[in-house]
Scaffold this active site. Structure first.
Site, PDB file in Angstrom:
ATOM      1  N   GLU A  37       0.877  -1.158   0.000  1.00 24.96           N
ATOM      2  CA  GLU A  37       0.000   0.000   0.000  1.00 24.96           C
ATOM      3  C   GLU A  37       0.920   1.216   0.000  1.00 24.96           C
ATOM      4  O   GLU A  37       1.820   1.306   0.835  1.00 24.96           O
ATOM      5  CB  GLU A  37      -0.880   0.045   1.260  1.00 24.96           C
ATOM      6  N   ARG A 265       5.776 -12.514   9.321  1.00 21.47           N
ATOM      7  CA  ARG A 265       6.493 -11.305   8.953  1.00 21.47           C
ATOM      8  C   ARG A 265       7.800 -11.251   9.728  1.00 21.47           C
ATOM      9  O   ARG A 265       7.975 -11.932  10.739  1.00 21.47           O
ATOM     10  CB  ARG A 265       5.642 -10.099   9.276  1.00 21.47           C
ATOM     11  N   LYS A 275       4.859   0.540   9.778  1.00 24.81           N
ATOM     12  CA  LYS A 275       4.899   1.825   9.072  1.00 24.81           C
ATOM     13  C   LYS A 275       4.362   2.940   9.957  1.00 24.81           C
ATOM     14  O   LYS A 275       4.831   4.064   9.890  1.00 24.81           O
ATOM     15  CB  LYS A 275       4.074   1.731   7.783  1.00 24.81           C
TER      16      LYS A 275
END
Length: 565
Positions: A37, A265, A275
RNA sequence: UGAGGUGUGGCCAAGCGGUAAGGCAACGGGUUUUGGUCCCGUGACCCCAGGUUCGAAUCCUGGCACCUCAGCCA
């Protein structure tokens, strides 16, 4: 042949793909995608995913798409898109013609929404976001059905069309899937498909005032692009039934049907990876930007001096599995050292200069010596090195009261100046506070190049620069962003910001580097002998005003010995 | 007390019923004009408890721990 990047270890995803190929699923094709994104910069965790997806595509002779998952215009922008493209390229991957945007599929997604409505599988809900949340229930208590759930197809079609036409205010209605408000899987409790949001989109402008939610866009985008294996992280595991549910409604026989596979992850010690938190560090000014060399972002690592090869190697070594993990930051550093050891040009630089005068070397004379550029690679050649009466050595390389096992310079002792001569300290000069500000030495002319014909050994070899020839430089030393290895751990209840390392940046001004560094190109990498790997800062270094970033230090066993004592 | 996952040495991670790979870290030692590199060496009975089996980290049963999910974020 570089073996480290060709013989890859296996993992459970490859097992799945191998099985699919055995069954000739999707005609044996492998198509993956990396779907960021564009709401922030890519970090080392994304690098793991990028290497995985592009790596699998390469290994199985398939392809990997780069797709911007841009369904939320409020948080996304072109700066992020550009940074993502730059970073993936820099890492060494090529998506060819396959750069896509979920926003390109908005019309198709809208048509599929219409299809769901017609099938009686979606409806317009009149509740506000708060009301929807309040009626969702809890994991153990079923949710309540929305009044809109009973609406007929025609009315839903009409209402949804008017949503698109902009007749209703933001947040006043939504399109929802009609699944099961009592499902034990929260994701299946009539999830929202479309929300009304009057935000200008960086690609579609003001063409839309309704935007699809992730779940309604992702799997369908995969389907449109013919993705075979849709790899994502573990938190989407509970979304998989929904991913499949949408495909059940739209997939046509004979077309590639994507399969979602989840992996754990990456977490790295002494840093944060979300983020949101990285953005916070940028916005509060703790770091200078997304590309601050302390950041775990791709752009930060690049500016720090990391190489794409070392990051790819790292991604390879950490493996791919489903167990939560926090990888030791030392592994990343190891990968960088291993790569740079073979290719970095050696150079001598003195970070904290201490003046040395060679009393028996003529004043005004310059002797040209020869230095090896890389002992690991003879082909990198040699370079001339000027030697004069006044030199600088590292303050750490002289001790007035040498501890045991210290075999560098001290009064009366002899050491080798790398590539030059043996020197013996005869005297020291102190300032009024008692600090040693100058070391007086004599050199042995018979040891030119650092060899002694009489077979005499010296314990220590230290680096140096000629005072007259050396160039001034600024050197930035970086340390971990956080003082603890797991700043986000629940054990560190005070909150991750408490553990920010205030000493993560140390700037040295009076450094002296050897002459050959004159005009060093921004971004160029070197090994400063006995210290570490450095690169000329891409933003602030100028050929005539050198600024170096310490990428990573060399391993320092003396520091360990000293610490123990 | 719901659903979905995961538990192999300090950190990652192979292993897919036949008697615990590999890497990083750590610690010894050797080589060395970087106390770097390189080379050699040192460590696990696999979350726990039962069971099946000639044999289980791998199969079964029951526990325990941790992670994810209640955004009109992704």
């Amino acid at each position: 042949m570089d073996n480290s990047e060709t013989s890859r270890p296996s993992n459970f995803i490859k097992d799945i793909i191998d099985e699919d190929i055995r069954n000739n699923k999707n005609n044996g094709q492998v198509v993956t995608r990396f779907p960021p994104e564009p709401n922030g910069y890519l970090h080392i965790g994304h690098a793991k995913s990028i290497c995985l997806n592009f790596g699998l595509a390469a290994e199985y002779k398939g392809r990997c798409h780069l797709r911007m998952d841009d369904t939320n215009p409020e948080k996304e922008n072109v700066e992020y898109i550009e940074s993502i493209i730059r970073d993936v390229k820099w890492l060494g991957f090529d998506w060819g013609e396959h750069l896509y945007y979920a926003s390109n599929y908005f019309e198709q997604l809208y048509q599929w929404a219409l299809l769901l409505i017609k099938k009686g599988l979606a409806y317009v809900c009149d509740m506000t976001p708060e009301e929807v949340a309040a009626t969702r229930g809890t994991p153990t208590v079923p949710g309540k059905e929305s009044p809109g759930r009973k609406r007929g197809v025609e009315e839903n079609l009409d209402l949804f069309g008017r949503m698109r036409a902009g007749e209703f205010p933001d947040g006043s209605r939504s399109l929802r899937a009609r699944i099961d408000m009592a499902s034990p899987n929260m994701q299946m409790r009539d999830p929202v498909l479309y929300r009304i949001k009057r935000a200008e989109h960086h690609r579609t402008g003001n063409a839309w005032c309704i935007y699809p939610i992730y779940d309604f866009a992702h799997g369908q985008s995969d389907y449109i692009e013919g993705i075979t294996h849709s790899i994502c992280t573990l938190e989407f595991e509970v979304h998989r039934p929904l991913y499949d549910w949408f495909l059940d409604q739209i997939a046509e026989p004979g077309r590639v049907r994507p399969r979602q596979i989840e992996f754990a992850r990456l977490s790295l010690g002494y840093t944060v990876m979300s983020k949101r938190r990285l953005l916070e560090l940028v916005e509060t000014g703790f770091v200078t930007g997304w590309d601050d060399p302390r950041m775990p972002t791709i752009s930060g690592l690049r500016r720090r001096g990391y190489t794409p090869e070392s990051i790819r190697d790292f991604a390879e070594r950490i493996g791919v599995a489903k167990a939560d993990n926090i990888v030791d930051a030392a592994l990343l550093e190891h990968c960088l050292r291993e790569h740079l050891n073979r290719r970095a040009h050696r150079v001598m630089a003195v970070l904290n200069p201490l003046k040395v005068v060679i009393e028996n070397f003529p004043d005004g004379k310059t002797e040209e010596l020869e230095a090896v550029n890389n002992p690991e690679d003879e082909a990198m050649g040699k370079r001339p090195l000027p030697f004069t009466r006044t030199l600088y050595i590292e303050q750490d390389d002289f001790r007035e009261d040498p501890p045991s096992k210290f075999y560098r310079l001290s009064t009366g002792r002899e050491v080798r100046l790398k590539f030059a001569y043996y020197i013996r300290c005869t005297d020291i000069v102190k300032d009024s506070s008692g600090t040693v500000i100058e070391v007086r030495c004599t050199y042995d002319p018979e040891t030119r190049g650092g060899w002694s014909k009489d077979g005499r050994k010296v314990k220590g070899t230290i680096h140096w620069v000629s005072a007259e020839h050396a160039l001034p430089a600024e050197v930035r030393l970086y340390d971990h962003l956080f003082t603890v290895s797991e700043p986000e751990s629940s054990k560190n209840s005070a909150g991750y910001k408490t553990y920010l390392n205030r000493d993560s940046l140390k700037v040295l001004h009076g450094c002296r580097v050897e002459r050959s560094l004159a005009g060093a190109a921004p971004g160029s990498r070197y090994q400063f002998e006995r210290i570490g790997y450095f690169c000329a800062d891409a933003e602030d270094s100028r050929p005539d005003r050198l600024v170096f970033n310490r990428t990573v230090s060399l391993k320092d066993s003396w520091a360990k010995i000293e610490k123990k004592a």
